[in-house]
Write an enzyme that holds these catalytic residues in place. Structure first.
Site, PDB file in Angstrom:
ATOM      1  N   TYR A 195      -1.792   0.887  10.781  1.00 17.63           N
ATOM      2  CA  TYR A 195      -1.778   0.321   9.423  1.00 17.63           C
ATOM      3  C   TYR A 195      -0.450   0.627   8.732  1.00 17.63           C
ATOM      4  CZ  TYR A 195      -3.500  -0.681   4.678  1.00 17.63           C
ATOM      5  OH  TYR A 195      -3.670  -1.177   3.399  1.00 17.63           O
ATOM      6  N   SER A 238       0.853  -1.194   0.000  1.00 14.43           N
ATOM      7  CA  SER A 238       0.000   0.000   0.000  1.00 14.43           C
ATOM      8  C   SER A 238       0.883   1.236   0.000  1.00 14.43           C
ATOM      9  CB  SER A 238      -0.854   0.029   1.269  1.00 14.43           C
ATOM     10  OG  SER A 238      -1.513   1.280   1.402  1.00 14.43           O
TER      11      SER A 238
END
Ligand code: 8X3
Length: 239
Positions: free
Chosen positions: A138, A125
């Protein structure tokens, strides 16, 4: 082999790889939804919880040969500042995004190598490249999986297994709905006024990466919508 294939990027990747002629095996926790993806494309659906070591072992034993592994399972929980970090959410994110990749990769590595042309793909990501306020849990997990991917590449050098990382930016899937605990309004606001990537756009990247000639290793592919120039720089059109 695609993990987390019951929806989003995983489902789109399974469909796309089947269309490319791959013999696809999909794994996910939600078996009923997994069958909805697998059955129409003739893929094999197997239960898989990447956070559960026994589930991963059973899954790897059930998979026959394996040439391409797409580590897609994972996701974000919450957008809280560090000062109010929820230990359980952090633990779950590390379990799914980092240990999940490690467990499945370790379990399938003998088969990947035995194929003579193995390929491990990790869906990372932009959050693993650039931290942002509220993203720490995250961000830490995706930075972690990025480190694992890099180390794997070094450790497997000289063996017939490629290692690639694909880092998408904003992709409109269930990702934000899950992140915000089912709050669809808050999730929709993430993409408001933009044209985000679709799951198919990322599947397209996976298909390209895994169909290069065997001597070509795409180490990292970062893909963002035109409306997004970094994790936090987003252009929004006002209605
Ligand atoms: C998803 C990208 O920026 O929402 O992996 O964290 S972001």
């Amino acid at each position: 082999m695609v993990t987390g294939a019951s929806s989003g990027i995983g489902a789109a990747t399974a469909r796309r790889l089947a269309a490319e002629g791959f013999d696809v095996v999909v794994g996910a926790r939600r078996l009923d939804r997994l069958h909805e993806v697998a059955d129409p494309i003739g893929a094999r659906a197997l239960p898989l919880d990447v956070c559960d070591a026994d589930s991963v072992t059973a899954f790897c034993e059930a998979v026959g040969g394996c040439r391409v592994l797409v580590n897609n399972a994972g996701g974000a929980l919450g957008l809280d500042p560090v000062e109010s970090a929820d230990d359980d959410q952090w633990r779950q994110m590390y379990e799914a995004n980092v240990l999940g990749v490690v467990r499945v990769t370790r379990g399938l590595l003998p088969r990947l190598e035995a194929s003579g042309d193995g390929h491990i793909v990790v869906i990372g990501s932009v959050a693993g490249l650039e931290p942002y306020p509220g993203g720490a849990g995250y961000n830490a997990a995706k930075h972690g999986v990025r480190a694992v991917r890099q180390v794997l590449r070094y450790e497997l050098l000289g063996r017939p297994v490629r290692v690639s990382e694909i880092d998408p930016g904003m992709v409109e899937t269930e990702f934000s709905v899950v992140r915000f605990g089912g709050d669809r309004e808050r999730a929709a606001a993430v993409y408001a006024g933009t044209t985000p990537l679709t799951a198919d756009d990322v599947a397209d990247c996976v298909a390209w990466v895994v169909t290069r000639p065997s001597h070509v290793n795409v180490d990292q592919l970062v893909v963002l919508p035109r409306d997004q120039a970094s994790a936090t720089r987003v252009h929004r059109r006002t209605p």
